[in-house]
Scaffold this active site. Sequence first.
Site, PDB file in Angstrom:
ATOM      1  N   ASN A   1       0.866  -1.183   0.000  1.00 13.00           N
ATOM      2  CA  ASN A   1       0.000   0.000   0.000  1.00 13.00           C
ATOM      3  C   ASN A   1       0.897   1.225   0.000  1.00 13.00           C
ATOM      4  O   ASN A   1       1.503   1.547   1.014  1.00 13.00           O
ATOM      5  CB  ASN A   1      -0.893  -0.032   1.249  1.00 13.00           C
ATOM      6  CG  ASN A   1      -1.731   1.224   1.398  1.00 13.00           C
ATOM      7  OD1 ASN A   1      -1.780   2.061   0.488  1.00 13.00           O
ATOM      8  ND2 ASN A   1      -2.387   1.369   2.539  1.00 13.00           N
TER       9      ASN A   1
ATOM     10  N   GLU B   1      -6.480   4.860   8.078  1.00 13.19           N
ATOM     11  CA  GLU B   1      -6.198   6.261   7.733  1.00 13.19           C
ATOM     12  C   GLU B   1      -7.411   6.910   7.074  1.00 13.19           C
ATOM     13  O   GLU B   1      -7.646   8.112   7.236  1.00 13.19           O
ATOM     14  CB  GLU B   1      -4.942   6.322   6.850  1.00 13.19           C
ATOM     15  CG  GLU B   1      -3.694   6.067   7.686  1.00 13.19           C
ATOM     16  CD  GLU B   1      -2.526   5.450   6.945  1.00 13.19           C
ATOM     17  OE1 GLU B   1      -2.529   5.418   5.701  1.00 13.19           O
ATOM     18  OE2 GLU B   1      -1.589   4.981   7.632  1.00 13.19           O
TER      19      GLU B   1
ATOM     20  N   HIS C   1      -9.360   1.325   5.291  1.00  9.39           N
ATOM     21  CA  HIS C   1      -8.058   1.517   5.962  1.00  9.39           C
ATOM     22  C   HIS C   1      -8.230   2.509   7.114  1.00  9.39           C
ATOM     23  O   HIS C   1      -9.005   3.462   7.003  1.00  9.39           O
ATOM     24  CB  HIS C   1      -7.028   2.042   4.954  1.00  9.39           C
ATOM     25  CG  HIS C   1      -5.631   1.969   5.479  1.00  9.39           C
ATOM     26  ND1 HIS C   1      -5.142   2.870   6.386  1.00  9.39           N
ATOM     27  CD2 HIS C   1      -4.642   1.071   5.263  1.00  9.39           C
ATOM     28  CE1 HIS C   1      -3.897   2.541   6.697  1.00  9.39           C
ATOM     29  NE2 HIS C   1      -3.565   1.453   6.024  1.00  9.39           N
TER      30      HIS C   1
ATOM     31  N   SER D   1       3.933  -2.079  10.204  1.00 13.67           N
ATOM     32  CA  SER D   1       5.398  -2.144  10.336  1.00 13.67           C
ATOM     33  C   SER D   1       5.968  -3.510   9.956  1.00 13.67           C
ATOM     34  O   SER D   1       6.908  -3.992  10.586  1.00 13.67           O
ATOM     35  CB  SER D   1       5.826  -1.739  11.758  1.00 13.67           C
ATOM     36  OG  SER D   1       5.429  -0.402  12.031  1.00 13.67           O
TER      37      SER D   1
ATOM     38  N   GLU E   1      -4.962  -4.614  10.894  1.00 18.54           N
ATOM     39  CA  GLU E   1      -3.908  -3.613  11.040  1.00 18.54           C
ATOM     40  C   GLU E   1      -4.146  -2.848  12.336  1.00 18.54           C
ATOM     41  O   GLU E   1      -4.933  -1.883  12.350  1.00 18.54           O
ATOM     42  CB  GLU E   1      -3.934  -2.641   9.860  1.00 18.54           C
ATOM     43  CG  GLU E   1      -3.679  -3.283   8.516  1.00 18.54           C
ATOM     44  CD  GLU E   1      -3.123  -2.290   7.510  1.00 18.54           C
ATOM     45  OE1 GLU E   1      -2.101  -2.609   6.902  1.00 18.54           O
ATOM     46  OE2 GLU E   1      -3.686  -1.196   7.359  1.00 18.54           O
TER      47      GLU E   1
ATOM     48  N   LYS F   1       0.069   4.253  -0.194  1.00 16.96           N
ATOM     49  CA  LYS F   1      -0.571   5.422   0.441  1.00 16.96           C
ATOM     50  C   LYS F   1      -0.337   6.663  -0.439  1.00 16.96           C
ATOM     51  O   LYS F   1      -0.319   6.526  -1.660  1.00 16.96           O
ATOM     52  CB  LYS F   1      -0.044   5.590   1.864  1.00 16.96           C
ATOM     53  CG  LYS F   1      -0.147   4.284   2.669  1.00 16.96           C
ATOM     54  CD  LYS F   1       0.140   4.449   4.123  1.00 16.96           C
ATOM     55  CE  LYS F   1      -0.017   3.106   4.834  1.00 16.96           C
ATOM     56  NZ  LYS F   1       0.137   3.187   6.279  1.00 16.96           N
TER      57      LYS F   1
ATOM     58  N   GLY G   1       3.068   2.376  10.621  1.00 12.54           N
ATOM     59  CA  GLY G   1       4.022   3.453  10.380  1.00 12.54           C
ATOM     60  C   GLY G   1       4.793   3.870  11.613  1.00 12.54           C
ATOM     61  O   GLY G   1       5.471   4.905  11.613  1.00 12.54           O
TER      62      GLY G   1
HETATM   63  P1  13P Z   1       3.384   0.413   7.567  1.00  9.77           P
HETATM   64  O1  13P Z   1       3.845  -0.891   6.962  1.00  9.77           O
HETATM   65  O2  13P Z   1       4.096   1.603   7.016  1.00  9.77           O
HETATM   66  O3  13P Z   1       3.346   0.351   9.052  1.00  9.77           O
HETATM   67  O4  13P Z   1       1.854   0.606   7.089  1.00  9.77           O
HETATM   68  C1  13P Z   1       0.961  -0.423   7.270  1.00  9.77           C
HETATM   69  C2  13P Z   1      -0.281  -0.089   6.547  1.00  9.77           C
HETATM   70  O5  13P Z   1      -1.034   0.774   6.961  1.00  9.77           O
HETATM   71  C3  13P Z   1      -0.563  -0.815   5.287  1.00  9.77           C
HETATM   72  O6  13P Z   1      -1.857  -0.546   4.840  1.00  9.77           O
END
Ligand code: 13P
Length: 253
Positions: A12, A101, A99, A213, A169, A14, A175
Site C-alpha cells: 500500500n 487512515e 483503511h 510495520s 492492522e 498510500k 508506520g
Molecule cells: P506500515 O507498513 O508503514 O506500518 O503501514 C501499514 C499499513 O497501513 C498498510 O496498509
Amino acid sequence: MANRLTPLVAGNWKMNGLRADLGEIAAIRDAVAAGRAARAEILVCPPATLLAEAAQLCAGTPVAIGGQDCHPEAYGAHTGDISAEMLKDAGASYVIVGHSERRIDHGESDARVAAKAAAALRAGLKVILCVGETEAERAAGHAEARVAAQLEKSLPKERWAGRLAIAYEPVWAIGTGVTAMPRDVVAMHGFLRQRLAALLREGETVRLLYGGSVKPGNAAELLRSPDINGALVGGASLKAAEFLAIAAAIGGQ
Ligand code: 13P
C-alpha cells in the site's frame, strides 16, 4: 483449509509515489516474473495518479495492481472521488477499503466501508477490507470486541465468492516501527478466523492479512501461523528491494 490459502503480499503506497517511482513497480514485476515469490500472490496499490501506468507495466504478469479506496457510487457528482468502476477501467483488480487512515482522516463509518466493499464487488474487483483497534482500545482490553464489531458492520451483504481478504492492522503498529507481538497477531487472527467462520459460509476461504510495520526482518516470524495468510505492507513496499525481500520471506520457495 486456512493454511492452504495462497498468501497475498500487498503493498500500500498510500500518498507516496511520482511517475519517477514507476521503476520500483517494474522491478517488482521483473523479480516476481522470475519466480522470486512463486508461492505468493503479489499486489501493489499505488496512488490513483499512477494506477493506469502501473497496470500497463504489469499487464500479463503475475503482479496485480489495486486502488486504495473507492466511492460507493459508480459515477456522479462527487468531486475528487474515484469509483470502483473507474479503478477497474484503469486496470486495477483489487481495492483496499476501510483503511484506518481513511476511517480516521475522512470519518468513514463501518456502514460506509461496507458500501464501498459492495461497490467494489459489484465492479468486479477483489477487496481488502481493513480492521484494527487503537492503542487505547487495546490498553482497555477491548481489542477483540472492537475488531469483531468492525468486521461484522463493515462486511458487505453481497456474496463475495472468494474475492474478499481481511487485513488486521492495529492502528498503533502502522508506520510506527512498533510491530505487534507475534503471539498477539496469532491470537487476533485466530479470533478473526472464528468470527468469519461464524459470519460466512465461505469464512475459511477468506485470506487474513497482517499489516503494521511489516519489514523484511520480521515478515517470516509474523506470518508463521496458518491463520495469517499474507501481509499488507506500507512503508516497506515503496522500494522494490525491501518489498521483494518481504515477498520472498512469505512466498519464496
Ligand atoms: P506500515 O507498513 O508503514 O506500518 O503501514 C501499514 C499499513 O497501513 C498498510 O496498509
